[in-house]
Design an enzyme around this catalytic site. Structure first.
Site, PDB file in Angstrom:
ATOM      1  N   THR A  80       0.753  -1.150  -0.014  1.00 16.79           N
ATOM      2  CA  THR A  80      -0.163  -0.105  -0.104  1.00 16.79           C
ATOM      3  C   THR A  80       0.900   1.087   0.030  1.00 16.79           C
ATOM      4  OG1 THR A  80      -2.161   0.850   0.852  1.00 16.79           O
ATOM      5  CG2 THR A  80      -0.200   0.321   2.421  1.00 16.79           C
TER       6      THR A  80
ATOM      7  N   SER B  59       4.699   0.142   0.575  1.00 16.96           N
ATOM      8  CA  SER B  59       5.531  -0.141  -0.379  1.00 16.96           C
ATOM      9  C   SER B  59       6.010   1.042  -1.315  1.00 16.96           C
ATOM     10  CB  SER B  59       5.101  -1.350  -0.965  1.00 16.96           C
ATOM     11  OG  SER B  59       3.858  -1.039  -1.811  1.00 16.96           O
TER      12      SER B  59
ATOM     13  N   GLY C  64      -4.020   7.231   8.924  1.00 13.06           N
ATOM     14  CA  GLY C  64      -3.912   6.156   7.675  1.00 13.06           C
ATOM     15  C   GLY C  64      -2.962   4.960   8.258  1.00 13.06           C
TER      16      GLY C  64
ATOM     17  N   LYS D 227      -8.515   3.118   3.409  1.00 11.45           N
ATOM     18  CA  LYS D 227      -7.136   3.249   4.647  1.00 11.45           C
ATOM     19  C   LYS D 227      -7.025   4.427   5.489  1.00 11.45           C
ATOM     20  CE  LYS D 227      -5.335   0.178   1.356  1.00 11.45           C
ATOM     21  NZ  LYS D 227      -4.132  -0.044   0.413  1.00 11.45           N
TER      22      LYS D 227
END
Length: 179
Positions: free
Chosen positions: A7, A130, A51, A39
């Protein structure tokens, strides 16, 4: 600090405004399980936005604990984050959780990890997941060189750049602001 993949979450404070956004992709192994996961969550009647990246169930557990800490400490975000990080590191159950959080209020950003880190990022830009380095790099450049952009526009453009590069990040963005 723990490396969470799958994500991208980015928060920016710029010109007195706070924006935090994330992509909507959830992966399981090497396939996309869902493309529109939310998220980003508002807490404390919208005064704090958070988040998450990592395991969704783990992140929800941490969000609940963080909200409890906020209530215990009168909405003091930094104190709640420090207390959550202490519990996260010391508690046997919490220690196994694989997630990270970014929290923001109108004045500051914090990154909270399971290793006990509560970080105030430089340049008022925080990123996890990521695609975090792609989004953070883009946000740094946009904040410095693209005059006239709002915090929300910087977050949106930076997340789109990350989505173009990171296979674990998509273009289904959710962005929230604090005035």
């Amino acid at each position: 600090m723990t490396k969470i993949k799958s994500t991208t979450v980015l928060a920016v404070i710029h010109e007195g405004k706070v924006a935090i956004g994330a992509d909507g992709q959830a992966t399981m192994g090497n396939y996309v399980a869902k493309s529109n996961v939310k998220k980003i969550r508002k807490l404390q009647e919208g005064k704090i936005v958070t988040g998450f990246a990592g395991s969704t169930a783990d992140a929800f557990t941490l969000l609940e604990r963080f909200d409890e800490k906020l209530n215990s400490y009168g909405g003091n975000m930094k104190r709640a984050a420090i207390e959550l990080a202490k519990d996260w590191r010391m508690d046997r159950y919490l220690r196994k959780l694989e997630a990270m959080l970014i929290t923001a209020d109108k004045n500051e950003l914090l990154v909270i990890s399971g290793t006990g880190d509560v970080l105030e990022p430089d340049a008022q830009i925080a990123a996890i997941g990521s695609g975090s380095m792609y989004a953070q790099s883009a946000a740094l450049a946009l904040k410095k060189h693209a005059k006239g952009l709002s915090a929300k526009q910087i977050v949106e453009e930076s997340l789109n750049i990350a989505a173009d590069i990171c296979i674990y990040t998509n273009h289904n963005l959710i962005i929230e602001e604090i005035e």
